[in-house]
Enzyme design. Structure first.
Site, PDB file in Angstrom:
ATOM      1  CB  CYS A  81     -20.546 -13.864   9.684  1.00 23.88           C
ATOM      2  SG  CYS A  81     -20.964 -13.219  11.286  1.00 23.88           S
TER       3      CYS A  81
ATOM      4  N   GLY B 105      10.203  -8.122  -3.556  1.00 24.67           N
ATOM      5  CA  GLY B 105       9.855  -9.524  -3.744  1.00 24.67           C
ATOM      6  C   GLY B 105      10.644 -10.537  -2.947  1.00 24.67           C
TER       7      GLY B 105
HETATM    8  N1  LLP Z   1       7.272  -3.172  -5.794  1.00 24.78           N
HETATM    9  C1  LLP Z   1       6.081  -3.394  -6.399  1.00 24.78           C
HETATM   10  C2  LLP Z   1       5.825  -2.776  -7.699  1.00 24.78           C
HETATM   11  C3  LLP Z   1       5.133  -4.231  -5.783  1.00 24.78           C
HETATM   12  O1  LLP Z   1       3.971  -4.432  -6.389  1.00 24.78           O
HETATM   13  C4  LLP Z   1       5.421  -4.799  -4.527  1.00 24.78           C
HETATM   14  C5  LLP Z   1       4.447  -5.657  -3.857  1.00 24.78           C
HETATM   15  C6  LLP Z   1       6.663  -4.523  -3.914  1.00 24.78           C
HETATM   16  C7  LLP Z   1       7.570  -3.711  -4.594  1.00 24.78           C
HETATM   17  C8  LLP Z   1       7.060  -5.072  -2.586  1.00 24.78           C
HETATM   18  O2  LLP Z   1       7.137  -6.452  -2.606  1.00 24.78           O
HETATM   19  P1  LLP Z   1       7.726  -7.254  -1.342  1.00 24.78           P
HETATM   20  O3  LLP Z   1       9.193  -6.903  -1.207  1.00 24.78           O
HETATM   21  O4  LLP Z   1       6.969  -6.846  -0.148  1.00 24.78           O
HETATM   22  O5  LLP Z   1       7.513  -8.661  -1.693  1.00 24.78           O
HETATM   23  N2  LLP Z   1      -0.400  -8.875   0.051  1.00 24.78           N
HETATM   24  C9  LLP Z   1       0.523  -9.887  -0.420  1.00 24.78           C
HETATM   25  C10 LLP Z   1       1.727  -9.291  -1.100  1.00 24.78           C
HETATM   26  C11 LLP Z   1       1.365  -8.355  -2.246  1.00 24.78           C
HETATM   27  C12 LLP Z   1       2.589  -7.720  -2.852  1.00 24.78           C
HETATM   28  C13 LLP Z   1       2.197  -6.624  -3.767  1.00 24.78           C
HETATM   29  N3  LLP Z   1       3.292  -5.944  -4.355  1.00 24.78           N
HETATM   30  C14 LLP Z   1       0.926 -10.767   0.772  1.00 24.78           C
HETATM   31  O6  LLP Z   1       0.449 -10.540   1.874  1.00 24.78           O
HETATM   32  O7  LLP Z   1       1.695 -11.694   0.596  1.00 24.78           O
END
Ligand code: LLP
Length: 428
Positions: free
Chosen positions: A353, A248
């Site tokens: 589109c 996150g």
């Molecule tokens: N752990 C879990 C359980 C998660 O669901 C996620 C991301 C992460 C770790 C990794 O999170 P990060 O460090 O990358 O923030 N498609 C969206 C982001 C979706 C994130 C989903 N879960 C975007 O492009 O912003």
């Protein structure tokens, strides 16, 4: 109107002699041999990010389980494996990718709200660090499968702390109304129930409150809640080995973004969770790969409507969908800084589109003539993985650069390859 920003670029993706380089490869060498659009990743950037992340956590008993969903290309996973990283996976497909890339199964956590029986069985047969369980029904399913296989399933519960991560609502996961985790208020009861199940071994607790988080307060509150839960569980003789605090941590995409401070984040983790005698599991995705990737695209056409100028690129929302999904703004820069000055303001749009196929609105684009190449920055996370073949546009290729070499690490499928998976039934 938004101006092209002078924001600091990743040092491995930069201009030399007015040409854009990824490490020691001039990107125009790639456009010379491969049709755009395509993604290019800098392997050194991924290594640097990973090493910075782990070394900021020096002193902690820790494991970095890279979140595979952010960028699951095997070459990215191999880079993580070589650095000793583990993986956070959400499907058997991601699990198998991780193994194929050389990640130790004992360093893999299996997350996700909807694990299927075959996925649970296969990962259990092979081995893993822990299942991050999101419901009592899932707990019962895992126990049943473990009994059938005569295996013991290592588990953690993902708790939902009902905390607002202060991020885009589509990527917020820690509020009570989100589908994720078990309510933290019910956790003690559920752990006690789990402790009575035959083939379940409680090893940890897990939380993930959202993505692209820039305000560390939400993390602070979450960690404090976890700490309290861990003590409550100890009081009823449930002792956890692992505390998985998810991913996150956000990155800076534009001048308007606040960049969260990694050192502050690490300090928080150490202060609140560092003395619990537990191993801390981290699941970073975006932080590791976000700024490692660019999407190279060509200007197909320029066109004027009554009151707008459009710049039509050969990349579309099927190749890169963060803008359509979350309204995300990514910087757009030319491959060559030679000659022309920015003269006009454009809406930068793709060929798909749909009106949501718009990458930037009212944007001053540098050096944009028809046939020029441009690059979207910071698309290494949630870029290629979210691409699709909508409009029967073949999946976009991916290139990995390392020092002075580049390799196509996912090729563009031919139309034949796309069609061969489909069947026209012979019904007459
Ligand atoms: N752990 C879990 C359980 C998660 O669901 C996620 C991301 C992460 C770790 C990794 O999170 P990060 O460090 O990358 O923030 N498609 C969206 C982001 C979706 C994130 C989903 N879960 C975007 O492009 O912003």
């Amino acid at each position: 109107m938004t101006r092209p920003t002078l924001l600091k670029m990743n040092k491995h993706i930069s201009y030399k002699r007015k040409q854009l380089f990824v490490e020691d490869v001039v990107v125009s060498d790639i456009t010379g041999s491969l049709r755009t659009p395509f993604y290019v990743y800098s392997r050194t950037t991924i290594k640097d990010n990973f090493n910075r992340f782990t070394s900021s956590l020096e002193g902690l008993n820790r494991i970095i389980c890279y979140s595979v969903k952010a960028n699951s290309n095997l070459s990215v996973l191999e880079t993580i494996a070589k650095l000793g990283g583990g993986a956070d996976v959400v499907s058997l497909g991601e699990y198998q990718r991780a193994l194929r890339a050389g990640i130790d199964p004992k360093k893999i956590v299996f997350s996700g709200v909807g694990k299927q029986d075959f996925e649970i069985a296969e990962t259990l047969k092979s081995s893993l660090l822990q299942f991050n369980i999101e419901s009592v029904s899932e707990l019962e399913a895992i126990n049943k499968i473990a009994i059938n296989l005569n295996k013991v399933a290592p588990i953690a519960f993902r708790v939902n702390p009902d905390i607002d991560a202060g991020t885009h609502e589509n990527i917020s996961t820690g509020k009570a109304d989100n589908k994720f985790g078990i309510p933290i208020s019910k956790a003690k009861e559920i752990y006690q129930h789990a402790s009575k199940l035959d083939k379940i071994k409680i090893v940890g607790v897990d939380v993930h409150i959202g993505s692209q988080i820039t305000n560390l307060n939400a993390f602070r509150q979450t960690f404090q809640n976890l700490e309290k839960l861990i003590y409550d569980l100890r009081a009823c003789d449930i002792h956890l080995e692992n505390v998985d605090i998810g991913g996150g941590l956000g990155i800076k995409y534009t001048d308007d973004d606040v960049e969260p401070d990694l050192r502050e984040y690490s300090k928080l983790v150490k202060q609140i969770l560092g003395n619990l005698n537990c191993k801390i599991i981290f699941e970073p995705g975006r932080y590791i790969v976000g700024n490692s990737g660019i999407l190279v695209t060509k200007v197909l056409y320029k066109k004027k409507s009554q009151n707008k100028n459009f710049l039509i690129t050969d990349a579309g929302m099927n190749d890169f969908s963060r803008t359509a999904l979350y309204g995300a703004a990514h910087r757009l820069i030319p491959l060559s800084q030679e000659s022309r000055e920015a003269t006009e303001i454009y809406d930068v749009v793709g060929p798909v589109c749909e009106s949501t196929d718009t990458f930037l609105r009212n944007h001053l684009v540098e050096n944009a003539e028809e046939g020029d190449f441009l690059a979207f920055l910071d698309v290494g996370a949630y870029g290629a993985v979210l691409s699709s073949e909508y409009n029967t546009r073949p999946l976009v290729p991916e290139i990995m650069v390392y020092k002075e070499r580049f390799e196509v690490v996912r090729s563009r499928p031919t139309y034949e390859e796309i069609f061969e998976k489909e069947v026209i039934p012979n019904w007459e």
